[in-house]
Design a protein around this motif. Sequence first.
Motif, PDB file in Angstrom:
ATOM      1  N   UNK A 188       0.825  -1.209   0.000  1.00 21.21           N
ATOM      2  CA  UNK A 188       0.000   0.000   0.000  1.00 21.21           C
ATOM      3  C   UNK A 188       0.857   1.256   0.000  1.00 21.21           C
ATOM      4  N   UNK A 189       2.161   1.101   0.266  1.00 18.80           N
ATOM      5  CA  UNK A 189       2.984   2.309   0.344  1.00 18.80           C
ATOM      6  C   UNK A 189       3.926   2.484  -0.843  1.00 18.80           C
ATOM      7  N   UNK A 190       3.589   1.892  -1.985  1.00 19.27           N
ATOM      8  CA  UNK A 190       4.322   2.180  -3.210  1.00 19.27           C
ATOM      9  C   UNK A 190       5.706   1.561  -3.241  1.00 19.27           C
ATOM     10  N   UNK A 191       6.401   1.845  -4.330  1.00 15.26           N
ATOM     11  CA  UNK A 191       7.718   1.253  -4.521  1.00 15.26           C
ATOM     12  C   UNK A 191       8.806   2.197  -4.045  1.00 15.26           C
ATOM     13  N   UNK A 192       9.699   1.677  -3.229  1.00 14.14           N
ATOM     14  CA  UNK A 192      10.856   2.463  -2.806  1.00 14.14           C
ATOM     15  C   UNK A 192      11.712   2.869  -4.009  1.00 14.14           C
ATOM     16  N   UNK A 193      11.650   2.066  -5.083  1.00  8.33           N
ATOM     17  CA  UNK A 193      12.466   2.382  -6.266  1.00  8.33           C
ATOM     18  C   UNK A 193      11.997   3.674  -6.937  1.00  8.33           C
ATOM     19  N   UNK A 194      10.737   4.038  -6.687  1.00  8.14           N
ATOM     20  CA  UNK A 194      10.200   5.250  -7.325  1.00  8.14           C
ATOM     21  C   UNK A 194      10.093   6.410  -6.352  1.00  8.14           C
ATOM     22  N   UNK A 195      10.671   6.260  -5.187  1.00  6.60           N
ATOM     23  CA  UNK A 195      10.576   7.326  -4.189  1.00  6.60           C
ATOM     24  C   UNK A 195      11.347   8.564  -4.660  1.00  6.60           C
ATOM     25  N   UNK A 196      10.716   9.762  -4.605  1.00  9.47           N
ATOM     26  CA  UNK A 196      11.399  10.958  -5.122  1.00  9.47           C
ATOM     27  C   UNK A 196      12.650  11.351  -4.330  1.00  9.47           C
ATOM     28  N   UNK A 197      12.653  11.119  -3.031  1.00  8.63           N
ATOM     29  CA  UNK A 197      13.844  11.474  -2.236  1.00  8.63           C
ATOM     30  C   UNK A 197      15.015  10.569  -2.642  1.00  8.63           C
ATOM     31  N   UNK A 240      28.484  -0.786  -5.380  1.00 12.27           N
ATOM     32  CA  UNK A 240      28.084   0.246  -4.403  1.00 12.27           C
ATOM     33  C   UNK A 240      29.256   0.650  -3.493  1.00 12.27           C
ATOM     34  N   UNK A 241      30.457   0.394  -3.979  1.00 12.94           N
ATOM     35  CA  UNK A 241      31.614   0.677  -3.117  1.00 12.94           C
ATOM     36  C   UNK A 241      32.428   1.876  -3.594  1.00 12.94           C
ATOM     37  N   UNK A 242      31.874   2.629  -4.577  1.00 14.51           N
ATOM     38  CA  UNK A 242      32.671   3.744  -5.102  1.00 14.51           C
ATOM     39  C   UNK A 242      32.019   5.097  -4.831  1.00 14.51           C
ATOM     40  N   UNK A 243      31.097   5.145  -3.874  1.00 15.80           N
ATOM     41  CA  UNK A 243      30.523   6.450  -3.529  1.00 15.80           C
ATOM     42  C   UNK A 243      30.086   6.426  -2.062  1.00 15.80           C
ATOM     43  N   UNK A 244      29.927   7.634  -1.518  1.00 15.33           N
ATOM     44  CA  UNK A 244      29.496   7.770  -0.119  1.00 15.33           C
ATOM     45  C   UNK A 244      28.306   8.698  -0.053  1.00 15.33           C
ATOM     46  N   UNK A 245      27.311   8.326   0.734  1.00 14.76           N
ATOM     47  CA  UNK A 245      26.191   9.234   0.977  1.00 14.76           C
ATOM     48  C   UNK A 245      26.609  10.187   2.104  1.00 14.76           C
ATOM     49  N   UNK A 246      26.135  11.422   2.011  1.00 13.22           N
ATOM     50  CA  UNK A 246      26.466  12.390   3.072  1.00 13.22           C
ATOM     51  C   UNK A 246      25.570  12.115   4.280  1.00 13.22           C
ATOM     52  N   UNK A 247      25.932  12.732   5.399  1.00 10.57           N
ATOM     53  CA  UNK A 247      25.121  12.589   6.611  1.00 10.57           C
ATOM     54  C   UNK A 247      23.686  13.043   6.377  1.00 10.57           C
ATOM     55  N   UNK A 248      23.505  14.133   5.616  1.00 10.77           N
ATOM     56  CA  UNK A 248      22.127  14.600   5.430  1.00 10.77           C
ATOM     57  C   UNK A 248      21.363  13.686   4.464  1.00 10.77           C
ATOM     58  N   UNK A 249      22.060  13.064   3.528  1.00 10.13           N
ATOM     59  CA  UNK A 249      21.374  12.111   2.640  1.00 10.13           C
ATOM     60  C   UNK A 249      20.938  10.866   3.435  1.00 10.13           C
ATOM     61  N   UNK A 250      21.826  10.395   4.301  1.00 11.09           N
ATOM     62  CA  UNK A 250      21.450   9.244   5.146  1.00 11.09           C
ATOM     63  C   UNK A 250      20.229   9.599   5.990  1.00 11.09           C
ATOM     64  N   UNK A 251      20.260  10.806   6.568  1.00 10.91           N
ATOM     65  CA  UNK A 251      19.145  11.224   7.432  1.00 10.91           C
ATOM     66  C   UNK A 251      17.856  11.363   6.634  1.00 10.91           C
ATOM     67  N   UNK A 252      17.970  11.824   5.384  1.00 10.53           N
ATOM     68  CA  UNK A 252      16.763  11.979   4.545  1.00 10.53           C
ATOM     69  C   UNK A 252      16.136  10.603   4.276  1.00 10.53           C
ATOM     70  N   UNK A 253      16.960   9.583   4.106  1.00  8.18           N
ATOM     71  CA  UNK A 253      16.404   8.233   3.872  1.00  8.18           C
ATOM     72  C   UNK A 253      15.847   7.677   5.190  1.00  8.18           C
ATOM     73  N   UNK A 254      16.555   7.923   6.295  1.00  9.68           N
ATOM     74  CA  UNK A 254      16.018   7.514   7.607  1.00  9.68           C
ATOM     75  C   UNK A 254      14.600   8.079   7.801  1.00  9.68           C
ATOM     76  N   UNK A 255      14.389   9.290   7.298  1.00  7.53           N
ATOM     77  CA  UNK A 255      13.112   9.981   7.546  1.00  7.53           C
ATOM     78  C   UNK A 255      11.967   9.428   6.698  1.00  7.53           C
ATOM     79  N   UNK A 256      12.247   8.467   5.815  1.00  5.32           N
ATOM     80  CA  UNK A 256      11.180   7.918   4.960  1.00  5.32           C
ATOM     81  C   UNK A 256      10.387   6.798   5.633  1.00  5.32           C
TER      82      UNK A 256
END
Length: 281
Positions: A188-197, A240-256
């Motif tokens: 009921x909550x859609x696909x994470x693959x299509x999440x805009x964030x 997935x070993x050649x990039x790093x998410x920033x602290x705010x990007x991690x937090x934005x995903x946590x907030x989903x």
Amino acid sequence: MPSIGLGVFQTPPHETRTAVEAALATGYRHVDTAAAYGNEREVGDALRAAGMARDEVFIETKIWISDYGYNQTLHGFEKSAAKLGVDRIDLLILHQALPSAFEKTLQAYRALESLLDQGKVRAIGVSNFMVDHLTALLEKATVVPAVNQIELHPYFQQRAVQTFGAEHGILTQAWSPIGGITFYRNGSHGSTLEDPVIGGIARAHGKSPAQVMLRWHLQRGRSVIPKSTKPHRIAENFDVFDFDLTGSELAAIDALDTDQRGGPEPTEITLESFGREIPEA
Ligand code: NDP
């Protein structure tokens, strides 16, 4: 244990060998299967076909609830090991707690402890255990589970279970790490693959949404076991070993987090509704 493994839930037996071979060719050295998936034999076929030394690949499998009980679980190990074609399993876990028959769950875990003691498995753990189940288990266990494999993706993060695990030295392993359950079950909550964030973060790094979710898990210290039968996605999920998410990007995903479970409610698993015979090897 390698941090990324190939999951093979819902991978039909006739596609399993190709998927595992593609994963090994890509660089995966960890496969997560289960007695209940009906494809342990084909996982074993792929490992043998790859011709790798046994200790180069980490094999994880799960005992189904119908094989709980001390002797039944010991036999469950024998069935899985024979189908996989190995003497020793790297990580053997209980697939679910049986809340209404918890004594049986404890007997099954005691069997895992014996197998560990005998060197037939290298590590033991659990799956879909909630805080109450872990608490009750730890009261009786002599070995802390190495891993708790739980539904965990951006839309369902189970923070209380993760925190309990971290406090007790239990590694959280994410199943449906890219949210599979949110789309293959028509959730009921859609696909994470299509999440805009997630999509925005992916564009910023020139990566795909799946890669961003996997990177988020790894940076948060979790093990992941994404499933695909398609070689190009199997490769994508490992890249997935050649990039790093920033602290705010991690937090934005946590907030989903929506706190909405996609899979079965672990407190409602019973032998009556979910039991089924696991065939002999
Ligand atoms: P995932 O989050 O791994 O998603 C799998 C789905 O995503 C499949 O439909 C797959 O399709 C698709 N997919 C894979 N990679 C990509 C990509 N890069 N881009 C777009 N789509 C993609 O979900 P699962 O539920 O399969 O979980 C992974 C593993 O976790 C399982 O295989 C199993 O090992 C374990 N698991 C454990 C459970 C438990 O109770 N302990 C319950 C459920 C899963 P396709 O194959 O067509 O590529």
